[in-house]
Write a protein that holds these residues in place. Structure first.
Motif, PDB file in Angstrom:
ATOM      1  N   GLU A  14       0.828  -1.224   0.000  1.00 18.33           N
ATOM      2  CA  GLU A  14       0.000   0.000   0.000  1.00 18.33           C
ATOM      3  C   GLU A  14       0.854   1.263   0.000  1.00 18.33           C
ATOM      4  N   ASN A  15       2.059   1.181   0.550  1.00 15.46           N
ATOM      5  CA  ASN A  15       2.952   2.355   0.557  1.00 15.46           C
ATOM      6  C   ASN A  15       4.010   2.284  -0.548  1.00 15.46           C
ATOM      7  N   GLY A  16       3.746   1.501  -1.600  1.00 12.84           N
ATOM      8  CA  GLY A  16       4.578   1.545  -2.795  1.00 12.84           C
ATOM      9  C   GLY A  16       5.828   0.690  -2.762  1.00 12.84           C
ATOM     10  N   VAL A  17       6.010  -0.103  -1.689  1.00  6.21           N
ATOM     11  CA  VAL A  17       7.238  -0.905  -1.574  1.00  6.21           C
ATOM     12  C   VAL A  17       7.129  -2.182  -2.406  1.00  6.21           C
ATOM     13  N   GLU A 128      -1.950  -6.076   0.509  1.00  3.84           N
ATOM     14  CA  GLU A 128      -2.681  -5.259   1.477  1.00  3.84           C
ATOM     15  C   GLU A 128      -1.948  -5.164   2.801  1.00  3.84           C
ATOM     16  N   THR A 129      -0.853  -4.402   2.768  1.00  5.95           N
ATOM     17  CA  THR A 129      -0.058  -4.155   3.972  1.00  5.95           C
ATOM     18  C   THR A 129       0.796  -2.916   3.735  1.00  5.95           C
ATOM     19  N   VAL A 130       1.298  -2.374   4.836  1.00  4.89           N
ATOM     20  CA  VAL A 130       2.283  -1.287   4.781  1.00  4.89           C
ATOM     21  C   VAL A 130       3.573  -1.884   5.332  1.00  4.89           C
ATOM     22  N   VAL A 131       4.637  -1.861   4.508  1.00  2.98           N
ATOM     23  CA  VAL A 131       5.904  -2.479   4.942  1.00  2.98           C
ATOM     24  C   VAL A 131       7.075  -1.534   4.679  1.00  2.98           C
ATOM     25  N   ALA A 155      -5.684 -14.187   1.846  1.00  3.94           N
ATOM     26  CA  ALA A 155      -4.392 -14.830   2.078  1.00  3.94           C
ATOM     27  C   ALA A 155      -4.589 -16.329   2.236  1.00  3.94           C
ATOM     28  N   GLY A 156      -3.933 -17.113   1.385  1.00  2.00           N
ATOM     29  CA  GLY A 156      -3.941 -18.563   1.539  1.00  2.00           C
ATOM     30  C   GLY A 156      -2.939 -18.963   2.612  1.00  2.00           C
ATOM     31  N   TYR A 161      -0.095 -12.063   3.198  1.00  4.98           N
ATOM     32  CA  TYR A 161      -1.120 -11.010   3.229  1.00  4.98           C
ATOM     33  C   TYR A 161      -2.173 -11.283   2.181  1.00  4.98           C
ATOM     34  N   PRO A 162      -3.386 -10.728   2.387  1.00  4.92           N
ATOM     35  CA  PRO A 162      -4.353 -10.728   1.286  1.00  4.92           C
ATOM     36  C   PRO A 162      -3.892  -9.758   0.195  1.00  4.92           C
ATOM     37  N   THR A 163      -4.364  -9.957  -1.021  1.00  6.99           N
ATOM     38  CA  THR A 163      -3.956  -9.104  -2.133  1.00  6.99           C
ATOM     39  C   THR A 163      -5.178  -8.705  -2.976  1.00  6.99           C
ATOM     40  N   ARG A 164      -4.953  -7.728  -3.805  1.00  6.21           N
ATOM     41  CA  ARG A 164      -5.949  -7.291  -4.774  1.00  6.21           C
ATOM     42  C   ARG A 164      -5.215  -7.268  -6.097  1.00  6.21           C
ATOM     43  N   TYR A 165      -5.616  -8.148  -7.001  1.00  9.04           N
ATOM     44  CA  TYR A 165      -4.917  -8.291  -8.282  1.00  9.04           C
ATOM     45  C   TYR A 165      -5.659  -7.446  -9.320  1.00  9.04           C
TER      46      TYR A 165
END
Ligand SMILES: NC(=O)c1ccc[n+]([C@@H]2O[C@H](COP(=O)([O-])OP(=O)(O)OC[C@H]3O[C@@H](n4cnc5c(N)ncnc54)[C@H](OP(=O)(O)O)[C@@H]3O)[C@@H](O)[C@H]2O)c1
Length: 173
Positions: A14-17, A128-131, A155-156, A161-165
């Motif tokens: 989410e923060n572009g990393v 879906e995370t900020v790292v 997230a499996g 993390y869960p994702t949005r593709y």
């Protein structure tokens, strides 16, 4: 066949990393499987550092074109060229030879930053995370790229993390 498309494939927080210490800051098995299916048979263009981050060995079933300014960088099973333009040209020729309609630009940060202005399609896994990290992907400009499909992926077991593709297409393409 029509023009060969330039497709970027990336996973971004989410923060572009997209990277940390030469590696990815997560484990996303579901996403790696989709990456494999999406890129199979298609030429891959990647920066020298990303190639080293995957163990300096080509991923099976995909011709690799590595971008490096170092003339001595020459590894078995891949071709190395000295500019992004030369890489895209070579990858396009390989795509034509094998009858596929796109080349995949697969990182890392330095290569994405130069390739985004040339890309027709972006396959973006929004993690879906900020790292914390040291390598980033620029925000997708909705004035330039239109989102044409989006899937939420919980997230499996082997995903951090869960994702949005999401798939984006250049508006003037
Ligand atoms: N999350 C994701 O989807 C994803 C995908 C891929 C990579 N990554 C991460 O991204 C990080 C690596 O990215 P990075 O930005 O550090 O490196 P990179 O883009 O993979 O590679 C940079 C290198 O590419 C070469 N290069 C770049 N532009 C060039 C140009 N115009 N002409 C000639 N050579 C050029 C140079 O190689 P030389 O130094 O040899 O000259 C440069 O040092 C890692 O952490 C990796 O895990 C994440």
């Amino acid at each position: 066949m029509g023009r060969i498309k330039i497709t970027i494939i990336v996973a971004v927080s989410e923060n572009g990393v997209i990277g940390r210490d030469g590696d990815m800051p997560w484990r996303l098995s579901t996403d790696l499987k989709r990456f494999r299916a999406l890129s199979m048979g298609k030429p891959l263009v990647m920066g020298r550092k990303t190639f080293e981050s995957v163990g300096s060995k080509p991923l099976p079933g995909r011709p690799h074109v590595i971008v490096s300014r170092s003339h001595s960088f020459d590894m078995p099973g891949v071709e190395t060229v000295g500019s992004l333009g030369a890489a895209l040209e070579r990858a396009t020729a390989l795509a034509e030879q094998s009858g596929v309609d796109e080349v995949c630009v697969v990182g890392g940060g330095e290569i994405y930053r130069q390739a985004i202005d040339l890309a027709d399609v972006l396959h973006v896994t929004h993690v879906e995370t900020v790292v914390d990290g040291d390598t980033t992907f620029p925000p997708v400009d909705p004035g330039i790229f239109e989102c044409i499909a989006e899937t939420r992926i919980p997230a499996g077991e082997k995903d951090n993390y869960p994702t949005r593709y999401a798939i984006y297409r250049r508006r003037d393409a």
